[in-house]
Design a protein around this motif. Structure first.
Motif, short mmCIF file in Angstrom:
data_model
loop_
_atom_site.label_atom_id
_atom_site.label_comp_id
_atom_site.label_asym_id
_atom_site.label_seq_id
_atom_site.Cartn_x
_atom_site.Cartn_y
_atom_site.Cartn_z
N TYR A 1 0.77 21.54 12.50
CA TYR A 1 -0.11 21.38 11.33
C TYR A 1 -1.45 20.78 11.75
O TYR A 1 -2.52 21.20 11.28
CB TYR A 1 0.56 20.50 10.28
N GLN A 2 -1.42 19.78 12.64
CA GLN A 2 -2.66 19.15 13.10
C GLN A 2 -3.55 20.15 13.83
O GLN A 2 -4.76 20.19 13.61
CB GLN A 2 -2.32 17.96 14.00
N LYS A 3 -2.94 20.96 14.69
CA LYS A 3 -3.71 21.95 15.45
C LYS A 3 -4.32 22.99 14.52
O LYS A 3 -5.50 23.35 14.66
CB LYS A 3 -2.79 22.65 16.47
N VAL A 4 -3.55 23.46 13.57
CA VAL A 4 -4.06 24.48 12.64
C VAL A 4 -5.15 23.91 11.74
O VAL A 4 -6.13 24.60 11.44
CB VAL A 4 -2.90 25.08 11.81
N SER A 5 -5.03 22.66 11.35
CA SER A 5 -6.09 22.05 10.53
C SER A 5 -7.40 21.98 11.31
O SER A 5 -8.48 22.20 10.74
CB SER A 5 -5.67 20.66 10.05
N GLU A 6 -7.31 21.73 12.62
CA GLU A 6 -8.51 21.74 13.47
C GLU A 6 -9.09 23.14 13.57
O GLU A 6 -10.31 23.34 13.44
CB GLU A 6 -8.16 21.24 14.87
N ILE A 7 -8.23 24.12 13.82
CA ILE A 7 -8.68 25.51 13.97
C ILE A 7 -9.35 26.02 12.70
O ILE A 7 -10.38 26.69 12.73
CB ILE A 7 -7.49 26.42 14.35
N LYS A 8 -8.76 25.68 11.54
CA LYS A 8 -9.27 26.17 10.26
C LYS A 8 -10.38 25.28 9.69
O LYS A 8 -11.01 25.65 8.70
CB LYS A 8 -8.14 26.28 9.24
N GLY A 9 -10.59 24.13 10.32
CA GLY A 9 -11.67 23.25 9.87
C GLY A 9 -11.43 22.63 8.50
O GLY A 9 -12.37 22.46 7.71
N ILE A 10 -10.17 22.30 8.21
CA ILE A 10 -9.85 21.63 6.95
C ILE A 10 -9.00 20.40 7.25
O ILE A 10 -8.46 20.26 8.35
CB ILE A 10 -9.12 22.55 5.96
N SER A 11 -8.88 19.54 6.27
CA SER A 11 -8.08 18.33 6.47
C SER A 11 -6.60 18.67 6.52
O SER A 11 -6.15 19.70 6.00
CB SER A 11 -8.34 17.32 5.35
N LEU A 12 -5.85 17.79 7.15
CA LEU A 12 -4.40 17.96 7.22
C LEU A 12 -3.80 17.99 5.81
O LEU A 12 -2.89 18.79 5.52
CB LEU A 12 -3.81 16.80 8.03
N GLU A 13 -4.33 17.15 4.93
CA GLU A 13 -3.84 17.09 3.56
C GLU A 13 -4.07 18.41 2.83
O GLU A 13 -3.18 18.90 2.13
CB GLU A 13 -4.53 15.95 2.80
N ASN A 14 -5.26 18.98 3.01
CA ASN A 14 -5.56 20.24 2.32
C ASN A 14 -4.75 21.41 2.89
O ASN A 14 -4.36 22.31 2.15
CB ASN A 14 -7.06 20.55 2.40
N LEU A 15 -4.51 21.39 4.19
CA LEU A 15 -3.67 22.42 4.79
C LEU A 15 -2.26 22.32 4.23
O LEU A 15 -1.65 23.33 3.85
CB LEU A 15 -3.64 22.29 6.31
N ASN A 16 -1.74 21.12 4.18
CA ASN A 16 -0.40 20.91 3.66
C ASN A 16 -0.29 21.36 2.20
O ASN A 16 0.70 22.00 1.80
CB ASN A 16 -0.03 19.43 3.79
N LYS A 17 -1.31 21.06 1.44
CA LYS A 17 -1.34 21.48 0.03
C LYS A 17 -1.37 23.00 -0.08
O LYS A 17 -0.67 23.58 -0.92
CB LYS A 17 -2.56 20.87 -0.66
N GLN A 18 -2.15 23.64 0.78
CA GLN A 18 -2.25 25.10 0.74
C GLN A 18 -0.91 25.76 1.08
O GLN A 18 -0.50 26.73 0.44
CB GLN A 18 -3.32 25.59 1.72
N ILE A 19 -0.22 25.22 2.10
CA ILE A 19 1.09 25.76 2.47
C ILE A 19 2.06 25.64 1.28
O ILE A 19 2.83 26.56 0.99
CB ILE A 19 1.67 25.04 3.70
N SER A 20 2.00 24.52 0.59
CA SER A 20 2.85 24.32 -0.59
C SER A 20 2.54 25.35 -1.67
O SER A 20 3.45 25.90 -2.31
CB SER A 20 2.67 22.90 -1.16
N GLU A 21 1.25 25.63 -1.85
CA GLU A 21 0.85 26.64 -2.84
C GLU A 21 1.32 28.03 -2.41
O GLU A 21 1.76 28.83 -3.25
CB GLU A 21 -0.68 26.62 -3.01
N ASN A 22 1.25 28.31 -1.11
CA ASN A 22 1.72 29.60 -0.60
C ASN A 22 3.22 29.77 -0.86
O ASN A 22 3.68 30.86 -1.20
CB ASN A 22 1.43 29.73 0.90
N LEU A 23 3.96 28.68 -0.68
CA LEU A 23 5.40 28.72 -0.93
C LEU A 23 5.69 29.05 -2.39
O LEU A 23 6.58 29.86 -2.70
CB LEU A 23 6.04 27.38 -0.56
N GLU A 24 4.93 28.43 -3.28
CA GLU A 24 5.13 28.70 -4.71
C GLU A 24 4.79 30.16 -5.03
O GLU A 24 5.47 30.81 -5.83
CB GLU A 24 4.26 27.76 -5.55
#
Length: 208
Positions: free
Chosen positions: A180-203
């Motif tokens: 998650y940390q690596k992907v947040s760096e690659i995508k240029g977003i915060s870890l919190e926002n990446l985690n939130k997005q994954i949760s939204e994708n799951l829904e």
């Protein structure tokens, strides 16, 4: 902060989707169930599907792993028959489908027309043109440990929309937070926002 492991084989991980092995009983946490190409028993398919159908409960999130694999001995036509049957079952029970694919991506894409539920390629680690074709056909891509060191895969992640991404540990033994940390760096977003997005994708895939 907890990090969802989209596809794993470890019974000690509860925040994720545990891939149920053939002929085993469901866990008491979220799991997926399917007949993997390598597990197809042509002499006992009926009992394999009996196991598959009878082991669905409220903790089942997805159908899978299922799909096509050019490296297993089972005949391609039988693999396709078993894959299609699971796609149709996923339609009936309204579950997303976690796909295992080895060197059969364009064949898998051709099955998209039968699916009424979201399709996710697990452990994606192929070329950019394959990723682009999958994304054009509305597949989701789940990425694993290879992202930590594979530069070409990191470049694919850059072009993959955030709403089409999942992250997984699969069989690898590492902390999913590192991914998650690596992907947040690659995508240029915060870890919190990446985690939130994954949760939204799951829904999104849960609701189809």
């Amino acid at each position: 902060m907890e990090f969802f492991d989209f596809h794993h084989h470890k019974k000690n991980i509860t925040n994720g989707i545990y891939n149920l092995d053939i002929e085993t009983a469901p866990t008491d946490f979220t799991y997926s169930i399917g007949i993997h190409p390598k597990d197809i028993n042509v002499d006992d398919l009926e009992s394999q599907f009996d196991w598959f159908h009878s082991n669905m409960n409220e903790n089942c999130f997805a159908i899978g792993e299922c799909g096509l694999d050019s490296l297993v001995q089972t005949d391609q036509s039988i693999q396709e028959k078993v894959f299609l049957k699971q796609i149709k079952f996923a339609n009936d029970v309204k579950k997303p489908i976690i796909i295992h694919c080895v060197r059969k991506f364009y064949e898998v894409i051709s099955f998209k027309k039968y699916a009424e539920r979201p399709l996710i390629i697990h452990g994606f680690n192929k070329k950019q043109n394959i990723a682009e074709d999958l994304l054009k056909n509305n597949f989701y891509l789940s990425f694993g440990k290879a992202v930590l060191y594979n530069l070409s895969l990191q470049n694919i992640l850059k072009i993959t929309p955030l709403n089409r991404i999942f992250l997984e540990s699969d069989n690898d033994d590492f902390d999913i937070k590192t991914l998650y940390q690596k992907v947040s760096e690659i995508k240029g977003i915060s870890l919190e926002n990446l985690n939130k997005q994954i949760s939204e994708n799951l829904e999104t895939i849960k609701n189809g």
